[in-house]
Design a protein around this motif. Structure first.
Motif, PDB file in Angstrom:
ATOM      1  N   HIS A 178     -88.442   6.192   3.334  1.00 35.01           N
ATOM      2  CA  HIS A 178     -87.786   4.826   3.132  1.00 35.01           C
ATOM      3  C   HIS A 178     -86.894   5.007   1.935  1.00 35.01           C
ATOM      4  O   HIS A 178     -85.676   4.842   2.267  1.00 35.01           O
ATOM      5  N   SER A 179     -87.445   5.118   0.782  1.00 32.36           N
ATOM      6  CA  SER A 179     -86.851   5.096  -0.519  1.00 32.36           C
ATOM      7  C   SER A 179     -86.716   6.268  -1.133  1.00 32.36           C
ATOM      8  O   SER A 179     -87.434   7.247  -1.033  1.00 32.36           O
ATOM      9  N   PRO A 180     -85.395   6.711  -1.484  1.00 33.62           N
ATOM     10  CA  PRO A 180     -85.263   8.019  -1.853  1.00 33.62           C
ATOM     11  C   PRO A 180     -85.404   8.113  -3.462  1.00 33.62           C
ATOM     12  O   PRO A 180     -84.674   8.312  -4.404  1.00 33.62           O
ATOM     13  N   GLU A 181     -86.714   8.283  -3.628  1.00 32.09           N
ATOM     14  CA  GLU A 181     -87.112   8.347  -5.029  1.00 32.09           C
ATOM     15  C   GLU A 181     -86.987   9.662  -5.632  1.00 32.09           C
ATOM     16  O   GLU A 181     -87.524  10.612  -4.757  1.00 32.09           O
ATOM     17  N   PRO A 182     -86.423   9.978  -6.690  1.00 30.75           N
ATOM     18  CA  PRO A 182     -86.454  11.379  -7.062  1.00 30.75           C
ATOM     19  C   PRO A 182     -87.612  12.315  -7.193  1.00 30.75           C
ATOM     20  O   PRO A 182     -87.560  13.423  -6.443  1.00 30.75           O
ATOM     21  N   ARG A 183     -88.585  11.786  -7.588  1.00 31.35           N
ATOM     22  CA  ARG A 183     -89.838  12.638  -7.452  1.00 31.35           C
ATOM     23  C   ARG A 183     -90.458  12.758  -6.181  1.00 31.35           C
ATOM     24  O   ARG A 183     -90.814  14.172  -6.100  1.00 31.35           O
ATOM     25  N   ASN A 184     -90.299  12.241  -5.175  1.00 30.41           N
ATOM     26  CA  ASN A 184     -90.485  12.738  -3.711  1.00 30.41           C
ATOM     27  C   ASN A 184     -89.675  13.790  -3.330  1.00 30.41           C
ATOM     28  O   ASN A 184     -89.749  14.614  -2.698  1.00 30.41           O
ATOM     29  N   LEU A 185     -88.031  13.386  -3.274  1.00 25.68           N
ATOM     30  CA  LEU A 185     -87.054  14.395  -3.015  1.00 25.68           C
ATOM     31  C   LEU A 185     -87.563  15.644  -3.634  1.00 25.68           C
ATOM     32  O   LEU A 185     -87.242  16.661  -2.804  1.00 25.68           O
ATOM     33  N   THR A 186     -87.569  15.767  -4.879  1.00 25.84           N
ATOM     34  CA  THR A 186     -87.861  16.973  -5.330  1.00 25.84           C
ATOM     35  C   THR A 186     -89.083  17.654  -4.739  1.00 25.84           C
ATOM     36  O   THR A 186     -88.950  19.079  -4.491  1.00 25.84           O
ATOM     37  N   ARG A 187     -90.263  16.976  -4.596  1.00 26.57           N
ATOM     38  CA  ARG A 187     -91.161  17.760  -3.949  1.00 26.57           C
ATOM     39  C   ARG A 187     -90.934  18.487  -2.569  1.00 26.57           C
ATOM     40  O   ARG A 187     -91.426  19.249  -1.921  1.00 26.57           O
ATOM     41  N   PHE A 188     -90.216  17.326  -1.651  1.00 24.85           N
ATOM     42  CA  PHE A 188     -89.608  17.789  -0.505  1.00 24.85           C
ATOM     43  C   PHE A 188     -88.956  19.138  -0.499  1.00 24.85           C
ATOM     44  O   PHE A 188     -89.075  20.183   0.293  1.00 24.85           O
ATOM     45  N   ALA A 189     -88.024  19.114  -1.510  1.00 21.58           N
ATOM     46  CA  ALA A 189     -87.243  20.384  -1.475  1.00 21.58           C
ATOM     47  C   ALA A 189     -87.662  21.496  -2.248  1.00 21.58           C
ATOM     48  O   ALA A 189     -87.577  22.605  -1.649  1.00 21.58           O
ATOM     49  N   MET A 190     -88.886  21.331  -3.109  1.00 19.72           N
ATOM     50  CA  MET A 190     -89.619  22.453  -3.336  1.00 19.72           C
ATOM     51  C   MET A 190     -90.562  22.998  -2.579  1.00 19.72           C
ATOM     52  O   MET A 190     -90.900  24.333  -2.340  1.00 19.72           O
ATOM     53  N   ASP A 191     -90.967  22.038  -1.385  1.00 19.49           N
ATOM     54  CA  ASP A 191     -91.630  22.443  -0.094  1.00 19.49           C
ATOM     55  C   ASP A 191     -91.085  23.344   0.899  1.00 19.49           C
ATOM     56  O   ASP A 191     -91.520  23.544   2.025  1.00 19.49           O
TER      57      ASP A 191
END
Length: 309
Positions: free
Chosen positions: A208-221
């Motif tokens: 839902h919310s585009p928090e950078p900490r989660n965005l970065t983890r998605f990208a790293m995975d």
């Protein structure tokens, strides 16, 4: 004396006209945005993803309901709902009517805070200096989020809150990872952490919310495309300047639209609704998005993949 009185009256008139435009015209001026996203391998057939978010639906929003129904004519291969769907205890039947034509298509969803907690009157101006994170005072959810979820899972849509799944979308084998809303601290990325399977044709992350900490983890995975909502695109924007706030950790430049986050593509939708206690949009029309996933351009010899924020 008359001239002096005419100036504040004219300013007042402009203010009233602006409020009327924002709350009556632009709030109901629904737009379909379209983007091509180059994430597929060469030779793979393009697929279309319809991204819906932030309807904040109440039973009386008939124009919005009928507009969402009309989106089935786009014939998307996948429908993704990134939350904040309802804003009233009796809104689930209205939502089911809105998406009824789409429920026969593959779909998936995550929740936003306003799927669980009813909106409350508050001063919208305070978002200029703080986010709404932590505003929810209720200890127990007050909206029928379980009924909302059941209305979608009964049709075969996948509940992607803090889980992963593998689905077939047209000709593609798609791995999906999703998290609950970080805005109310229900995101549990650790529950889905780890490299996304490299043999999937597409690795899709939803939140839902585009928090950078989660965005970065998605990208790293290894997720290639990330979808989020929540920001309302700023909701009240300044022409030629843009959003004043994002209501989360994302920067203003990426408050809506298609951008990059390190190695992944990120689409943040400005969404279709508003809180019933702040029913206005300005320079930020309500929107849904049709994302057409296409093949990546072939790499030229001697080049490397750039990392764009």
């Amino acid at each position: 004396m008359r001239k002096a009185a005419a100036i504040p009256l004219s300013v007042l008139g402009l203010g009233v006209a602006g409020v009327a435009y924002a709350s009556i015209i632009e709030r109901n001026w629904f737009r379909l945005r379209r983007f091509d996203v180059p994430v597929l391998e060469p030779g793979q057939r393009p697929i279309r993803i319809l991204h819906l978010t932030d309807l904040h639906l109440t039973p009386g929003r008939k124009r919005l309901i009928e507009w969402v129904r009309s989106l089935d004519a786009l014939r998307p291969d996948l429908v993704v709902n990134t939350g904040d769907t309802i804003a009233h205890p009796d809104a689930v039947p209205a939502y089911v009517r809105a998406v009824e034509p789409l429920l026969s298509r593959p779909g998936l969803f995550v929740y936003g805070s306003n799927d669980l907690y009813a909106p409350r009157p508050k001063n919208p101006a305070r978002y200029l200096w703080r986010t709404s994170k932590g505003d929810i005072a209720q200890h127990m959810p007050s909206l029928p989020w379980e009924e909302l979820g059941a209305s979608m899972t009964a049709a075969g849509w996948l509940d992607m809150n803090n889980t992963v799944a593998r689905i077939k979308v047209a000709d593609l084998d798609v791995h999906v990872g999703g998290i609950h809303d970080s805005h109310i601290n229900r995101d549990r990325y650790d529950a889905i952490a780890g490299p996304a399977p490299a043999d999937a044709d597409l690795r899709l992350g939803v939140m839902h919310s585009p928090e950078p900490r989660n965005l970065t983890r998605f990208a790293m995975d290894g997720y290639q495309l990330l979808l989020a909502g929540h920001t309302h695109g700023g909701q009240l924007c300044i022409p030629f300047y843009g959003a004043l706030v994002t209501n989360c950790g994302i920067d203003r430049a990426r408050v809506k639209g298609l951008h990059r986050h390190t190695t992944a593509w990120l689409h943040v939708s400005a969404g279709l609704g508003t809180s019933p206690y702040a029913p206005a949009r300005f320079a930020c029309p309500p929107e849904a998005t049709l994302l057409t996933l296409i093949a990546r351009p072939p790499k030229r010899r001697g080049t490397t993949t750039s990392r764009v924020r």
